[in-house]
Every structure is written in structure tokens, then in C-alpha cells.
Design a protein around this motif. Structure first.
Motif: not given
Length: 348
Positions: A99-109, A113-126, A147-151
Motif C-alpha cells: 500500500r505504501d511503497h507500491g504505485a498508486i494508479f489513476v485512470v482516464r478515458d 487509460p491506466l497510469a501509475a504515480i510513483r511517489w517518493e518513499y522514505n519508509a515512514w520518515g526514514g 502503463a505510463p508512470c508519473f513522478d
């Protein structure tokens, strides 16, 4: 916070609600002994039961470190009768909290139609190095799905947010405003980034999390959308319990909030389990850490009469889904439960 590239929201992407149809659920197989000291061997068969329940509902993708881990996982899954469309990926991880280190997915028409968001991850504040392998997982998930991936451009864990799919996002000040995440960003900048990348229009802020939560207050232990205008929220009935005040304050905040149409949110109280204490430490046990799959709702249970109360509440809210309660008394020694371990891939 400006960028020369269109944001996902400008491109028409949005994050669906968890109850919207999934094409799959993505997991990372547990292997870190330090996450469940002395209990990993107990936790793994419980985890396998979760996978078996999910596989009845939808496709399951599982990150494993190597062939040996895949073989061990297959053995355990076979022992609990897991059947269905289960795919293993040799994507090494540091830990199991997809849930926390995986991609978060978004959709559109339209196209992509499916894209991933890669957020920075630091193991809950290091708190738990190393986490270099976990930081690579979002891109690898996106590549596996084509799927395309956005930072996303800031630290964010999936358990720290919850959306209704129609513009509202719930989070907590304790987590997202913690200086161990994004000390260079203001509240307004964080809100803008959430709107730009997840396609939401309004960010709703709760206060503190529950005792024992090492994530600094993830919302998925507190309050969850179950319909566009409805939330369930954990409420402690015992005024002497150390969670009572924080949960009452969050309840007061929810009563002042409005839905996407300007009406008051419908609030359904969810009981808390009894205090779970292990080796002198109170663990973050909460029924709010359920996961909504296509055909089932995975509910963490704790061998207490409130298990049945929580299950009945969710059964009324999700009448077309089977409520599957699995005892998490040992699982929560890792400081998380079913929602923390899962990440949905929306159907497109």
C-alpha cells in the motif's frame, strides 16, 4: 511546484474509489523478519489465507525476491487451497507494505487509460532503512502493466490517503504535515500536488492517528470512504482508552465536513477492537484497515465480540460483497493489516 509538463489531472486522470472495479490487487510477499520479530513463520500462513480470499475475487500480482521465495509462496498458497489467477513478479522488496511503497494508479478515458504515480518513499520518515528496493517497485509495477508512470514529486504513502472517486480526499495532519515527510512544502502546496496528480478537488484533513501507528497517523486506520458521501470512522467508546480523545476529535472534524455536493457527510461509526499489547507495546489494531476487493471485503479481526459488530456494519455497506474476517492478532505485530498490505489496480 510548477512544471512545464501537463499534470495527470490536466491529462484527464483521476484516482477511483477503492470500491470501483479492479483489474487486480498487487501485493509484496512478506519476508522481513524485523517486521514481525519472532512471528514471521506464524504470519505467513495467515497472509496466504488473505491471498486465497483475494484470488476468489480478482487477479492477484505478487512481488517476490527470487525463485526460492516464489516456490515457498506457492507451497503456502497450495496449503490453504488458493486458486485463481495469481502472478508472481521477481521484483525484490525490502518489506511487505505494498500500500505504501507500491504505485498508486489513476485512470482516464481515451489513450493510456491506466497510469501509475510513483511517489517518493522514505519508509515512514526514514524509520526503517534500507528501503532502496521498495522505492523501485512503482516503476516496475507500471512497466509490468504497460502503463505510463508519473513522478509525484513528494513523499506520500498510499495508506495516508483515501478518496471517494468524485473529488474528495481524506488524510491526516499528523502524517502529511510531519516534518519527516516533506518539510519543504506547505499544507497548500501538498494539497495542490494531491489535486494535480490524483485528480481530486478537495482535501479533507483529520488530526492524529491511533496509538502504536508507526506511520505517524495513516488515515486507513481511522476513516474510510465507503460511498461518495459516506465514511466509516473508528470510534472508541471507552473514555479511559488512550485512543478516545484523538478519535473523538476526528469525529468532530468529520461532522463539519461536506461532500462533493456540499452536503454533510454521512458518518457511520466503526467500533475499535480491544487494546492489543505485545511485549509491552500497544499495536495499531483497527477495523478500519479493511480492503475492498471486487467480490470480498477483507476485514482484520481480533478474536473479540466487536469483530462481529464491525463485520455487520460492513456487510450493510457492501451488500454485494462477502465480508471475509481473518484474525490479525499476530499480523498486527508488524504494525499493519490488510489495507496496508494491498494495492488496487483499477479496471479500465
Amino acid at each position: 511546484m510548477t512544471t512545464s509538463q501537463p499534470t495527470p489531472a490536466q491529462l484527464g486522470y483521476r484516482m477511483p474509489a477503492e470500491w470501483a472495479p479492479h483489474q487486480a490487487t498487487w501485493l509484496s510477499w512478506p519476508h522481513n523478519e524485523e517486521s514481525w520479530p519472532g512471528k514471521l513463520h506464524i504470519v505467513l500462513p495467515i497472509y496466504a489465507r488473505m491471498v486465497a480470499a483475494l484470488a476468489r475475487s480478482e487477479t492477484v500480482h505478487i512481488n517476490v525476491n527470487d525463485e526460492a521465495m516464489e516456490e515457498e509462496a506457492c507451497r503456502l498458497l497450495h496449503s490453504v487451497g488458493a486458486e485463481g489467477d495469481i502472478h508472481f513478479h521477481h521484483f525484490p522488496t525490502n518489506d511487505a507494505w505494498c500500500r505504501d511503497h507500491g504505485a498508486i494508479f489513476v485512470v482516464r478515458d481515451g489513450d493510456d487509460p491506466l497510469a501509475a504515480i510513483r511517489w517518493e518513499y522514505n519508509a515512514w520518515g526514514g524509520k526503517y532503512p534500507p528501503f532502496d528496493l521498495d522505492r523501485q517497485i512503482p516503476r516496475r509495477m507500471a512497466e509490468a502493466l504497460g502503463a505510463p508512470c508519473f513522478d509525484g514529486g513528494m513523499v506520500l504513502e498510499g495508506g495516508s490517503i483515501d478518496v471517494n472517486g468524485e473529488g474528495l480526499l481524506l488524510t491526516t495532519e499528523a502524517c502529511l504535515l510531519n516534518p519527516n515527510r516533506n518539510p519543504h512544502l506547505t499544507r497548500e502546496q501538498i494539497e495542490q500536488r494531491l489535486c494535480d496528480y490524483l485528480g481530486v478537488s478537495t482535501v479533507l484533513w483529520l488530526g492524529d492517528g491511533i496509538v502504536g501507528d508507526d506511520t505517524d497517523g495513516h488515515v486507513d486506520d481511522l476513516t474510510r470512504f465507503v460511498a461518495p458521501d459516506t465514511v466509516v470512522t473508528a470510534v472508541e467508546s471507552d473514555p479511559s482508552d488512550e485512543n478516545y480523545d484523538a478519535l473523538q476529535e476526528n469525529l468532530r472534524r468529520l461532522r463539519r465536513m461536506t461532500d462533493h455536493r456540499g452536503g454533510a457527510l454521512r458518518i457511520v461509526a466503526l467500533p475499535m477492537p480491544p487494546a492489543i499489547v505485545y511485549e509491552g507495546r500497544r499495536l495499531p489494531a483497527s477495523y478500519a484497515n479493511f480492503y475492498i476487493a471486487n467480490r470480498v471485503v477483507l476485514l482484520p479481526t481480533f478474536n473479540h465480540p466487536n469483530d462481529d459488530r464491525a463485520a455487520a456494519i460492513l456487510a450493510e455497506l457492501f451488500p454485494t460483497r462477502e465480508i471475509v474476517g481473518i484474525d490479525c492478532t499476530d499480523m498486527v505485530w508488524g504494525l499493519g493489516a490488510w489495507h496496508c498490505l494491498t494495492q488496487q489496480v483499477p479496471a479500465v
